[in-house]
Design a protein around this motif. Sequence first.
Motif, short mmCIF file in Angstrom:
data_model
loop_
_atom_site.label_atom_id
_atom_site.label_comp_id
_atom_site.label_asym_id
_atom_site.label_seq_id
_atom_site.Cartn_x
_atom_site.Cartn_y
_atom_site.Cartn_z
N GLN A 304 -9.45 9.29 9.87
CA GLN A 304 -10.32 10.43 10.12
C GLN A 304 -11.76 10.13 9.71
N LEU A 305 -11.93 9.40 8.61
CA LEU A 305 -13.28 9.02 8.20
C LEU A 305 -13.94 8.12 9.22
N VAL A 306 -13.18 7.15 9.73
CA VAL A 306 -13.74 6.26 10.75
C VAL A 306 -14.11 7.05 12.00
N GLY A 307 -13.20 7.93 12.45
CA GLY A 307 -13.50 8.74 13.62
C GLY A 307 -14.70 9.65 13.42
N PHE A 308 -14.81 10.23 12.23
CA PHE A 308 -15.93 11.12 11.92
C PHE A 308 -17.26 10.36 11.97
N CYS A 309 -17.26 9.14 11.44
CA CYS A 309 -18.48 8.33 11.44
C CYS A 309 -18.88 7.94 12.86
N VAL A 310 -17.89 7.54 13.66
CA VAL A 310 -18.19 7.15 15.05
C VAL A 310 -18.74 8.34 15.82
N VAL A 311 -18.09 9.49 15.69
CA VAL A 311 -18.57 10.69 16.38
C VAL A 311 -19.96 11.07 15.88
N GLY A 312 -20.20 10.91 14.57
CA GLY A 312 -21.51 11.23 14.02
C GLY A 312 -22.62 10.38 14.61
N VAL A 313 -22.37 9.09 14.74
CA VAL A 313 -23.38 8.19 15.32
C VAL A 313 -23.65 8.55 16.77
N LEU A 314 -22.58 8.78 17.54
CA LEU A 314 -22.75 9.10 18.96
C LEU A 314 -23.45 10.45 19.14
N SER A 315 -23.10 11.44 18.32
CA SER A 315 -23.73 12.76 18.46
C SER A 315 -25.20 12.71 18.05
N THR A 316 -25.54 11.85 17.08
CA THR A 316 -26.94 11.68 16.69
C THR A 316 -27.76 11.09 17.84
N LEU A 317 -27.21 10.07 18.49
CA LEU A 317 -27.89 9.49 19.64
C LEU A 317 -28.04 10.52 20.76
N PHE A 318 -27.00 11.33 20.96
CA PHE A 318 -27.04 12.38 21.97
C PHE A 318 -28.12 13.41 21.62
N TYR A 319 -28.21 13.76 20.34
CA TYR A 319 -29.23 14.71 19.90
C TYR A 319 -30.64 14.17 20.16
N LEU A 320 -30.88 12.93 19.82
CA LEU A 320 -32.21 12.35 20.02
C LEU A 320 -32.58 12.31 21.50
N LEU A 321 -31.62 11.95 22.36
CA LEU A 321 -31.87 11.91 23.79
C LEU A 321 -32.16 13.31 24.32
N LEU A 322 -31.36 14.28 23.90
CA LEU A 322 -31.54 15.65 24.37
C LEU A 322 -32.86 16.23 23.87
#
Length: 437
Positions: A304-322
Amino acid sequence: MTTDSLRSGPLADGSRERGGGLPLREHLPAGPDPAACGVPVLDVAVPVFNEEEDLRPCVLRLHEHLSRTFPYAFRITVADNASTDSTPAVAAALASELRGVRYVRLEEKGRGRALRTVWSGSDAPVLAYMDVDLSTDLNALLPLVAPLISGHSDLAIGSRLSRSSRVVRGPRREFVSRAYNLILRSSLAAGFSDAQCGFKAIRREVAERLLPMVEDSGWFFDTELLVLAERAGLRIHEVPVDWVDDPDSTVRIVRTAVEDLKGVWRVGRALAVGALPLDRLARPFGDDPRDRALAGVPCGLARQLVGFCVVGVLSTLFYLLLYSLLRLGIGPQAANGGALLVSAVANTAANRRLTFGVRGRAGAVRHQAQGLVVFAIGLVLTSGSLAALGAASGSPSHGTELAVLITANLAATVLRFLLLRAWVFPARACHDPEDVR
């Protein structure tokens, strides 16, 4: 015996009727004397097409080897792929002469079709096959099936490309074999080393789940079976083999290579669009030690920690693009608020599915509402830190602001994970997968 007489029975634990995952792997019990046993532990299929000369010496040699060295009851099944010579007569004679030999006639060609037919109709818990030329040294047969009998592995394959394998074959076949396996590694991310070696075995309960997913009925059957098994997380055991090329082989290399490439494209496309129901084989058998509830060890915490970190990185990139897109038409505060809101919804949805394994629509709205509350708490924490810094320092330096923001965001991230795990997606989803699928 005809194909109509072949039927596959239910699993011993009834898992077919439940439609759930595969049963636990268990060490198969040692059976009685093969001569007195009605149900064999191992069923070795030998697919043939117009092999009137090689069939008899092959079966006699295989039968003698198994009788002398194999400690369990066995069966040899000759699968005739619509032969037009005297192969059917030879096979029938062998079945009548030797105990533990049977003959199955198919009216259509195709090695994959033959294996599907005899494996689907076999009652043996371990199923294997080998080419009629016996190019592979039979001393590798027991090491091949032993991990399946012990319950350690799900499939086993012989590998001619292992460092310890000893192979005698021409440069043309060597090049084709290595090139093909390189294509599999690069296009389908295959982890096994040798897809084409005619020396493989599989546990019956695994075959019952995998065979309906395999479309090919020819030479690509092996590769498709292995790719699907590997993608589903099944355990594949590889055995180095000694292998001598058959100079009289009737395999058409160019035609087979073309059909294999077509199969690679078809399977790759199906995997890319998610057209294969591999989730029914995911987390096979339920005997993954990481699933066991151990005292003092939270269930699935590391994953769950690994999944949370991966999702966090991807959502951050998505936020910056948006944010960058919204900033073209509106002010920075509005762009920031809109980007944060959309990325927070996307982040909750991704964590719901990927990090905590919650599937289906049940509770989705509630989870999103709770996720927004968690997001708001984190926003208050970061904004409050900046406000407290301004009140304390008046005009802090840019470096000081960054240090406070980094510290606050780290604390907010930890708090977000803990709230998601304990409140939004409580631990029950980890212990009872049936509730979240």
